[in-house]
Each structure stands twice: as structure tokens, then as C-alpha cells.
Design a protein around this motif. Structure first.
Motif, PDB file in Angstrom:
ATOM      1  N   LEU A   1      29.186  69.729  56.068  1.00  0.00           N
ATOM      2  CA  LEU A   1      28.316  70.716  55.443  1.00  0.00           C
ATOM      3  C   LEU A   1      28.576  70.795  53.950  1.00  0.00           C
ATOM      4  N   ARG A   2      27.494  70.652  53.181  1.00  0.00           N
ATOM      5  CA  ARG A   2      27.536  70.900  51.746  1.00  0.00           C
ATOM      6  C   ARG A   2      26.282  71.684  51.381  1.00  0.00           C
ATOM      7  N   PHE A   3      26.280  72.261  50.181  1.00  0.00           N
ATOM      8  CA  PHE A   3      25.124  73.031  49.729  1.00  0.00           C
ATOM      9  C   PHE A   3      24.567  72.407  48.456  1.00  0.00           C
ATOM     10  N   ARG A   4      23.268  72.604  48.264  1.00  0.00           N
ATOM     11  CA  ARG A   4      22.621  72.132  47.041  1.00  0.00           C
ATOM     12  C   ARG A   4      21.646  73.199  46.557  1.00  0.00           C
ATOM     13  N   ALA A   5      21.376  73.203  45.270  1.00  0.00           N
ATOM     14  CA  ALA A   5      20.461  74.170  44.664  1.00  0.00           C
ATOM     15  C   ALA A   5      19.092  73.518  44.492  1.00  0.00           C
ATOM     16  N   LEU A   6      18.043  74.285  44.799  1.00  0.00           N
ATOM     17  CA  LEU A   6      16.683  73.732  44.810  1.00  0.00           C
ATOM     18  C   LEU A   6      15.811  74.235  43.668  1.00  0.00           C
ATOM     19  N   GLY A   7      16.298  75.164  42.861  1.00  0.00           N
ATOM     20  CA  GLY A   7      15.455  75.771  41.841  1.00  0.00           C
ATOM     21  C   GLY A   7      15.210  74.878  40.633  1.00  0.00           C
ATOM     22  N   ASP A   8      14.337  75.350  39.766  1.00  0.00           N
ATOM     23  CA  ASP A   8      13.948  74.632  38.548  1.00  0.00           C
ATOM     24  C   ASP A   8      14.795  75.130  37.378  1.00  0.00           C
ATOM     25  N   PRO A   9      15.693  74.314  36.813  1.00  0.00           N
ATOM     26  CA  PRO A   9      16.555  74.764  35.713  1.00  0.00           C
ATOM     27  C   PRO A   9      15.793  75.209  34.466  1.00  0.00           C
ATOM     28  N   SER A  10      14.537  74.796  34.334  1.00  0.00           N
ATOM     29  CA  SER A  10      13.772  75.165  33.144  1.00  0.00           C
ATOM     30  C   SER A  10      13.139  76.553  33.260  1.00  0.00           C
ATOM     31  N   ASP A  11      13.175  77.156  34.445  1.00  0.00           N
ATOM     32  CA  ASP A  11      12.564  78.468  34.668  1.00  0.00           C
ATOM     33  C   ASP A  11      13.537  79.561  34.288  1.00  0.00           C
TER      34      ASP A  11
ATOM     35  N   ASP B   1      40.169  74.139  37.032  1.00  0.00           N
ATOM     36  CA  ASP B   1      40.531  74.316  38.442  1.00  0.00           C
ATOM     37  C   ASP B   1      39.666  73.444  39.336  1.00  0.00           C
ATOM     38  N   PHE B   2      38.376  73.356  39.002  1.00  0.00           N
ATOM     39  CA  PHE B   2      37.455  72.539  39.801  1.00  0.00           C
ATOM     40  C   PHE B   2      37.882  71.073  39.776  1.00  0.00           C
ATOM     41  N   ALA B   3      38.374  70.602  38.627  1.00  0.00           N
ATOM     42  CA  ALA B   3      38.826  69.217  38.537  1.00  0.00           C
ATOM     43  C   ALA B   3      40.027  68.970  39.442  1.00  0.00           C
ATOM     44  N   GLU B   4      40.874  69.987  39.584  1.00  0.00           N
ATOM     45  CA  GLU B   4      42.072  69.846  40.421  1.00  0.00           C
ATOM     46  C   GLU B   4      41.799  70.196  41.878  1.00  0.00           C
ATOM     47  N   LEU B   5      41.036  71.259  42.103  1.00  0.00           N
ATOM     48  CA  LEU B   5      40.777  71.782  43.445  1.00  0.00           C
ATOM     49  C   LEU B   5      39.262  71.945  43.613  1.00  0.00           C
ATOM     50  N   PRO B   6      38.540  70.863  43.862  1.00  0.00           N
ATOM     51  CA  PRO B   6      37.079  70.963  43.978  1.00  0.00           C
ATOM     52  C   PRO B   6      36.670  71.786  45.186  1.00  0.00           C
ATOM     53  N   LEU B   7      35.428  72.296  45.129  1.00  0.00           N
ATOM     54  CA  LEU B   7      34.894  73.113  46.211  1.00  0.00           C
ATOM     55  C   LEU B   7      34.475  72.207  47.364  1.00  0.00           C
ATOM     56  N   PRO B   8      35.055  72.362  48.551  1.00  0.00           N
ATOM     57  CA  PRO B   8      34.791  71.403  49.638  1.00  0.00           C
ATOM     58  C   PRO B   8      33.328  71.280  50.019  1.00  0.00           C
ATOM     59  N   ASP B   9      32.587  72.389  49.979  1.00  0.00           N
ATOM     60  CA  ASP B   9      31.170  72.337  50.372  1.00  0.00           C
ATOM     61  C   ASP B   9      30.235  72.606  49.203  1.00  0.00           C
ATOM     62  N   GLY B  10      30.784  72.639  48.001  1.00  0.00           N
ATOM     63  CA  GLY B  10      29.964  72.885  46.820  1.00  0.00           C
ATOM     64  C   GLY B  10      29.876  74.332  46.414  1.00  0.00           C
ATOM     65  N   ILE B  11      30.326  75.259  47.266  1.00  0.00           N
ATOM     66  CA  ILE B  11      30.267  76.690  46.966  1.00  0.00           C
ATOM     67  C   ILE B  11      31.612  77.389  47.186  1.00  0.00           C
ATOM     68  N   HIS B  12      32.257  77.107  48.325  1.00  0.00           N
ATOM     69  CA  HIS B  12      33.411  77.909  48.739  1.00  0.00           C
ATOM     70  C   HIS B  12      34.732  77.253  48.341  1.00  0.00           C
ATOM     71  N   PRO B  13      35.649  77.998  47.728  1.00  0.00           N
ATOM     72  CA  PRO B  13      36.977  77.460  47.427  1.00  0.00           C
ATOM     73  C   PRO B  13      37.756  77.147  48.704  1.00  0.00           C
ATOM     74  N   ASP B  14      38.773  76.281  48.563  1.00  0.00           N
ATOM     75  CA  ASP B  14      39.626  75.967  49.701  1.00  0.00           C
ATOM     76  C   ASP B  14      40.782  76.962  49.789  1.00  0.00           C
ATOM     77  N   ALA B  15      41.667  76.729  50.761  1.00  0.00           N
ATOM     78  CA  ALA B  15      42.759  77.677  51.009  1.00  0.00           C
ATOM     79  C   ALA B  15      43.689  77.795  49.806  1.00  0.00           C
ATOM     80  N   ALA B  16      44.002  76.675  49.168  1.00  0.00           N
ATOM     81  CA  ALA B  16      44.891  76.721  48.006  1.00  0.00           C
ATOM     82  C   ALA B  16      44.271  77.527  46.870  1.00  0.00           C
ATOM     83  N   THR B  17      42.966  77.426  46.723  1.00  0.00           N
ATOM     84  CA  THR B  17      42.296  78.170  45.656  1.00  0.00           C
ATOM     85  C   THR B  17      42.289  79.662  45.929  1.00  0.00           C
TER      86      THR B  17
END
Length: 386
Positions: free
Chosen positions: A296-306, A346-362
């Protein structure tokens, strides 16, 4: 053979719950009161508020063995690997000395794509702890943060009663699934629980997965809940639900704060913005699940220009401005940038496993950093206001 004493479970044994419901099985702790639950717009919040993040039984006893019969309700997401059983943590004198799980229970299967829900009933089980220290002591049994838990029976090998009030300050916190405890290894290892332990305070955790949405009934529940310290962590759910436009956001935040201040006019109140979430820093929602290879991962669907739609960057700017504007008349209102808790390094060291939620170490890192900035000398939650 242990000579067990069965003690009736009572609502006064709970801390961290705003209501305790009697069910056909036993007692079900809730993190929102009954009147607020009647105003829920969807079943997802009903599920989330009944998951007892931060809720614990607090008992005084000489017992060296404890058994707790419980009926858990576990959540499975269609297409994703099953989650491990939730943990029951035993704490004595502020130190976790035991952790166990309850097998079985009900299983709720959710299809995140279609939002369909299927429930399969299951049997209750028992959380068992032995080898507790001898002598009279206060013990805490923290319930699983992500499993609805009906408590059926309490057995000990010595008499037990509800522990008296600790006299510690009460910290009332509201936030999203990150505050709720997604990916934390156990209920005492969510970032709010870790920060509360470091700050020496009693936690009431109103972190609701997917539901930090500025709902008025949540503000009223917070208004009516006795607390010495209050915090709000806002951002990610408003973006990934694509709930409102920029025009509506600031008035909604002001209204939420106004309601809390009706009941807590001078209580230290800390507004915290979202931690880093690269997929929604500059891209609006809605967010969507994406099962790639069964993960499971998440992605954003919106328009960055809006620019009429919310992103995390816009929300941080707005929250900082709102707090700065109000602080002239409200010196006990404070702001904390969530990037201080978890940012790009922190993201470079401990990336978000599903794109949104931090892991246990975080969770541990966030708990430590929040405690350093909120509870330490000079922080908004420092003891004695120092």
C-alpha cells in the motif's frame, strides 16, 4: 495453580477515554462522547474514535499476575498484507515491563478503492501478564491503538482497585492518523504517548486516522474536556480529503480555536502543522491508495497549479499567520512548525513507508522532538510556565 480474583470492570478504571459504553460483551472505551458520536458523517470516524489510542486501565494492586479478557476488532485492507495483532502494554512505575496480544476477535475488511466494508465476527481472547513486581503498585494496561477493544473481564491474583488521580497535568491532543499511532510498534510508542511520558503528563489522545478535519463536534468535545495543556496537529487530512478550499480554511481554524477557548480561555494551546509529506507538499488532494506489488502506498491526484486548493505548504503558511494574528490577544497560544518534528533531512534517513505515515523509529524521533520543544524549559508546556 493461581487463585484468581475477578474484579468487575468500571469506567473509573479508564484514563484517556471520554466515554465508556456498556455493550453486550463488556465495556467499550470511546475517545469522543456519546452526543458527538451522533453527529458523525461517516462510519470511518466511528471506527477510528473507538480504537483506543492512548486509553489505558490504571489500577492499584499487589498482584503479580493479571489477565484481561477482551474482544478486539481488527482491520484488514483489501489487497494489502494483514496487519500484526495489536499490542497490550503493561506499564509499572512509568516503565513498560510487558507486551502481549489477543488473538482472534472480529475482523473488518475495508476496500479503500470502493469504501466497502465487510465484518467477520470472531471470538474473544485473553491478554495475560505474569511476573509483576511484588508489593503495592500502580499499573497501567495500555490498549491497542488501532484495534477497537471491548473489555470483558479482569482477573488478578490479589485484590485490585482503580488507582487514585496521579495529580499530573492533563495533555489533550487532537490530530490525524500519525497522532493516532499508525505504524507505531505499540500503544506506548506512538509519538504522543512517548512525548507524554517524557513530559510527565496524563495523555488524552484525540488523534483520529483520516479525521483531523476541523469538525465542530471535536472542538466542542475538547472545549468540555478538563485539560491543563492542549495541542492541535492540523494539515494532512484536510489535504488528502480535498475537504475545503483556501477561502474556507482560515475561518474554520478560527472557529475551531474560538470554540476551544470558550472552555479553556487561558490554557496553553499549541497549534502544530503537518510533518513533511512530499506527495502533498505542493500538490492538492484528493489522495488515493495505490497497491503496487501488494504494498500500500498513497498518491496525490490534485492539480498543483490550482492555488484555490489546499496543500501542506499553504496550510503551514496559514496556520503560522493565524496564530501570529491571534497571539496579540492570546499570549497562551503558540505555533510549532511540523517540519521541526520530521523534515527533509529526516525523510532522507527515514522515508515514509507508504508515502504518508512515518515508521516506528520516526514515532520515537517525533516524540523526543515534541517533548524537547513543548515540555522543556522555555517551551509552551513547561512545568510552571517556565
Amino acid at each position: 495453580m493461581t487463585d484468581w480474583i475477578t474484579t468487575p470492570l468500571e469506567p473509573r478504571m479508564f484514563r484517556g477515554a471520554l466515554d465508556v459504553e456498556r455493550t453486550a460483551h463488556g465495556l467499550l472505551p470511546h475517545r469522543l462522547p456519546a452526543w458527538a458520536r451522533k453527529q458523525f458523517p461517516d462510519p470511518n470516524l466511528a471506527m477510528m474514535e473507538a480504537q483506543p489510542s492512548g486509553v489505558r486501565l490504571v489500577l492499584r494492586t499487589r498482584a503479580t499476575a493479571v489477565e484481561l479478557d477482551a474482544l478486539p476488532t481488527k482491520t484488514v485492507y483489501q489487497g494489502a498484507p494483514p496487519l500484526p495483532d495489536g499490542s497490550y502494554d503493561l506499564v509499572v512505575d512509568g516503565r513498560r515491563i510487558g507486551r502481549t496480544a489477543v488473538p482472534g476477535g472480529n475482523v473488518v475488511t475495508i476496500d479503500l478503492t470502493t469504501q466497502t466494508v465487510v465484518t467477520r465476527p470472531g471470538p474473544p481472547g485473553t491478554a495475560r501478564f505474569t511476573g509483576l513486581p511484588a508489593g503495592e503498585k500502580d499499573i497501567e494496561i495500555w490498549l491497542p491503538q488501532k484495534e477497537t477493544t471491548e473489555l470483558i473481564a479482569l482477573r488478578t491474583d490479589a485484590p485490585v482497585e482503580a488507582a487514585p488521580d496521579s495529580g499530573r497535568r492533563v495533555w489533550l491532543h487532537h490530530g490525524s492518523s500519525i497522532s493516532h499511532g499508525t505504524n507505531a510498534e505499540g500503544p506506548t510508542e506512538t509519538w504522543p504517548a512517548l512525548a507524554a511520558a517524557r513530559g510527565g503528563v496524563e495523555l488524552i489522545n484525540l488523534g483520529f486516522g483520516g479525521n483531523a478535519l476541523l469538525d465542530p463536534f471535536v472542538a466542542r468535545a475538547m472545549r468540555d474536556t478538563p485539560a491543563d495543556l492542549i495541542s492541535l496537529k492540523l494539515g494532512i487530512n484536510l489535504v488528502n480529503h480535498d475537504l475545503m478550499r483556501v477561502r474556507a480554511f482560515a475561518p474554520a481554524v478560527h472557529g475551531f480555536l474560538d470554540t476551544i477557548r470558550d472552555g479553556h480561555p487561558t490554557t496553553p494551546l499549541l497549534v502544530v502543522s503537518s510533518v513533511l509529506c512530499p506527495i502533498q507538499e505542493h500538490t492538492p488532494g484528493p489522495g488515493a491508495p495505490d497497491f503496487d506489488g501488494g504494498k500500500l502506498r498513497f498518491r496525490a491526484l490534485g492539480d498543483p497549479s490550482d492555488r484555490s486548493r489546499l496543500t501542506l505548504t499553504i496550510i503551514r503558511e496559514q496556520l503560522a499567520r493565524i496564530v501570529d494574528q491571534r497571539a496579540a490577544d492570546d499570549p497562551n497560544l503558540h505555533y510549532l512548525d511540523g517540519l521541526v518534528l520530521y523534515g527533509e533531512a529526516d525523510f532522507a534517513e527515514l522515508p515514509l513507508p507508504d508515502g504518508i505515515h512515518p515508521d516506528a523509529a520516526t514515532h520515537h524521533r517525533m516524540g523526543e522532538r515534541f517533548a524537547e520543544r513543548a515540555f522543556a524549559a522555555g517551551g509552551p508546556f513547561a512545568a510552571g510556565g517556565e
